[in-house]
Every structure is written in structure tokens, then in C-alpha cells.
Design a protein around this motif. Structure first.
Motif, PDB file in Angstrom:
ATOM      1  N   GLU A  78       0.632  -1.011  -0.054  1.00 26.74           N
ATOM      2  CA  GLU A  78       0.004   0.032   0.114  1.00 26.74           C
ATOM      3  C   GLU A  78       1.128   1.198  -0.248  1.00 26.74           C
ATOM      4  O   GLU A  78       1.925   1.329   0.356  1.00 26.74           O
ATOM      5  CB  GLU A  78      -0.753   0.197   1.049  1.00 26.74           C
ATOM      6  N   LEU A  79       0.350   2.296  -0.815  1.00 22.04           N
ATOM      7  CA  LEU A  79       1.351   3.509  -0.815  1.00 22.04           C
ATOM      8  C   LEU A  79       1.307   4.487   0.330  1.00 22.04           C
ATOM      9  O   LEU A  79      -0.336   4.510   0.648  1.00 22.04           O
ATOM     10  CB  LEU A  79       1.270   4.306  -1.804  1.00 22.04           C
ATOM     11  N   ARG A  80       1.894   5.159   0.937  1.00 20.99           N
ATOM     12  CA  ARG A  80       1.361   6.977   1.270  1.00 20.99           C
ATOM     13  C   ARG A  80       1.918   7.366   0.383  1.00 20.99           C
ATOM     14  O   ARG A  80       3.145   7.220   0.920  1.00 20.99           O
ATOM     15  CB  ARG A  80       1.521   6.583   2.906  1.00 20.99           C
ATOM     16  N   ILE A  81       1.361   8.079   0.892  1.00 27.02           N
ATOM     17  CA  ILE A  81       1.930   9.686  -0.144  1.00 27.02           C
ATOM     18  C   ILE A  81       2.001  10.583   0.307  1.00 27.02           C
ATOM     19  O   ILE A  81       1.290  11.696   0.995  1.00 27.02           O
ATOM     20  CB  ILE A  81       1.432   9.740  -1.384  1.00 27.02           C
ATOM     21  N   THR A  82       3.131  11.603   0.496  1.00 24.36           N
ATOM     22  CA  THR A  82       3.247  12.934   2.122  1.00 24.36           C
ATOM     23  C   THR A  82       4.005  14.226   0.706  1.00 24.36           C
ATOM     24  O   THR A  82       4.156  13.858  -0.438  1.00 24.36           O
ATOM     25  CB  THR A  82       4.025  12.625   2.749  1.00 24.36           C
ATOM     26  N   GLY A  83       3.670  15.076   0.961  1.00 20.34           N
ATOM     27  CA  GLY A  83       4.722  16.218   0.996  1.00 20.34           C
ATOM     28  C   GLY A  83       4.665  16.627  -0.508  1.00 20.34           C
ATOM     29  O   GLY A  83       3.116  16.642  -1.055  1.00 20.34           O
ATOM     30  N   LYS A  84       5.572  17.189  -1.467  1.00 19.99           N
ATOM     31  CA  LYS A  84       5.042  17.991  -2.633  1.00 19.99           C
ATOM     32  C   LYS A  84       3.763  16.743  -3.189  1.00 19.99           C
ATOM     33  O   LYS A  84       3.333  17.287  -4.180  1.00 19.99           O
ATOM     34  CB  LYS A  84       6.367  17.870  -3.329  1.00 19.99           C
ATOM     35  N   ALA A  85       4.720  15.459  -3.065  1.00 19.34           N
ATOM     36  CA  ALA A  85       4.048  14.678  -4.118  1.00 19.34           C
ATOM     37  C   ALA A  85       2.363  14.450  -3.716  1.00 19.34           C
ATOM     38  O   ALA A  85       1.034  14.212  -4.763  1.00 19.34           O
ATOM     39  CB  ALA A  85       4.523  12.910  -4.002  1.00 19.34           C
ATOM     40  N   ALA A  86       2.113  15.108  -2.815  1.00 23.47           N
ATOM     41  CA  ALA A  86       0.042  14.335  -2.477  1.00 23.47           C
ATOM     42  C   ALA A  86      -0.058  15.764  -2.415  1.00 23.47           C
ATOM     43  O   ALA A  86      -1.470  15.366  -2.809  1.00 23.47           O
ATOM     44  CB  ALA A  86       0.403  14.502  -0.688  1.00 23.47           C
ATOM     45  N   ASP A  87       0.609  16.925  -2.677  1.00 27.15           N
ATOM     46  CA  ASP A  87      -0.205  17.842  -3.172  1.00 27.15           C
ATOM     47  C   ASP A  87       0.164  17.750  -4.666  1.00 27.15           C
ATOM     48  O   ASP A  87      -1.098  18.824  -4.859  1.00 27.15           O
ATOM     49  CB  ASP A  87       0.692  19.290  -3.138  1.00 27.15           C
ATOM     50  N   VAL A  88       0.891  17.044  -5.821  1.00 30.19           N
ATOM     51  CA  VAL A  88       0.723  17.246  -6.913  1.00 30.19           C
ATOM     52  C   VAL A  88      -0.521  16.520  -6.986  1.00 30.19           C
ATOM     53  O   VAL A  88      -1.538  16.887  -8.511  1.00 30.19           O
ATOM     54  CB  VAL A  88       2.169  17.001  -7.483  1.00 30.19           C
ATOM     55  N   ALA A  89      -0.150  15.290  -6.579  1.00 31.04           N
ATOM     56  CA  ALA A  89      -1.744  13.899  -6.432  1.00 31.04           C
ATOM     57  C   ALA A  89      -2.979  15.027  -6.474  1.00 31.04           C
ATOM     58  O   ALA A  89      -3.455  14.743  -7.315  1.00 31.04           O
ATOM     59  CB  ALA A  89      -1.324  12.742  -5.830  1.00 31.04           C
ATOM     60  N   TYR A  90      -2.798  15.322  -5.547  1.00 37.74           N
ATOM     61  CA  TYR A  90      -4.440  16.216  -5.020  1.00 37.74           C
ATOM     62  C   TYR A  90      -4.473  17.272  -6.094  1.00 37.74           C
ATOM     63  O   TYR A  90      -5.679  17.217  -6.723  1.00 37.74           O
ATOM     64  CB  TYR A  90      -4.046  17.026  -4.073  1.00 37.74           C
ATOM     65  N   GLY A  91      -3.490  17.965  -7.108  1.00 35.45           N
ATOM     66  CA  GLY A  91      -3.731  19.034  -7.883  1.00 35.45           C
ATOM     67  C   GLY A  91      -4.992  18.038  -9.518  1.00 35.45           C
ATOM     68  O   GLY A  91      -4.696  18.586  -9.746  1.00 35.45           O
TER      69      GLY A  91
END
Length: 116
Positions: A78-91
Motif C-alpha cells: 500500500e502507498l502512503r504519499i506525503t509532501g509535494k507528491a501529495a500536493d501534486v496528486a491532489y492537484g
């Protein structure tokens, strides 16, 4: 809807040689939970981090620690995405991640799908 797909392969021996040559790489590439894993598992997790970046369109400035591979109940990755990667994913509208890992014959592979 699929928003991004990423795949990456890693030569296990090559990664381990790099980690032995440059020990600080282990802390730059892997989270506390990932570091003690055996070589093939580390290589698969490194491939997953690279595949996440590809699924996001390889934006500059992503850090390897921003994608962490955890083991869910039953051992499913399972992946946990944080930081800039999470921001890009959200965008991009990513709501769910799909991850498949495999390793055999000295090669580790990760396949990632970002779903909206």
C-alpha cells in the motif's frame, strides 16, 4: 478514471552496491519502516517510488521519502504519499493508488496506477 501510470524496474545487486558505497543513501531513499527490509524488498520499494513519480508526470522536486510502501493486512503493498507528491496528486485529482510489486532473478519491479 486512470490519471497516471508508472512502472519501474531495479537491479537488486546494483541498488545494494550503491547503498554499500554510499550508506547515507539509505536514509535519503527509504523511510524508517522501509530501511530494515531485505534487499529485494528495498529494490521493489525504490522501484515503487520511481513509478509514483512517473504516474504523477515526473514533476521536479519530488523526494523519495514522499512515497512510502507499507504492508497492509495480509501483506498487500500500500502507498502512503506525503509532501509535494501529495500536493501534486491532489492537484491532479488522485483519489486512490494501486500498487503491484514483484521481484525475481535479481530484478525488482513496481507498477503504480493513480486513479481519480
Amino acid at each position: 478514471m486512470i490519471l497516471g501510470i508508472g512502472v519501474d524496474v531495479v537491479d537488486v545487486a546494483r541498488l545494494m552496491a550503491a547503498l554499500e558505497r554510499t550508506p547515507e543513501l539509505r536514509t535519503r531513499l527509504f523511510t524508517d519502516a522501509e530501511r530494515p527490509l531485505p534487499p529485494a524488498s528495498l529494490a521493489a520499494r525504490f522501484a515503487a517510488k520511481e513509478a509514483v513519480a512517473k504516474a504523477l508526470g515526473a514533476p521536479p522536486g519530488l523526494g523519495h521519502l514522499e512515497a512510502e510502501v507499507l504492508s497492509a493486512e495480509g501483506g498487500r503493498p500500500e502507498l502512503r504519499i506525503t509532501g509535494k507528491a501529495a500536493d501534486v496528486a491532489y492537484g491532479l485529482g488522485v483519489k486512490r493508488w494501486h500498487l503491484s510489486l514483484s521481484h525475481d532473478a535479481g530484478i525488482a519491479l513496481a507498477y503504480v496506477i493513480a486513479e481519480g
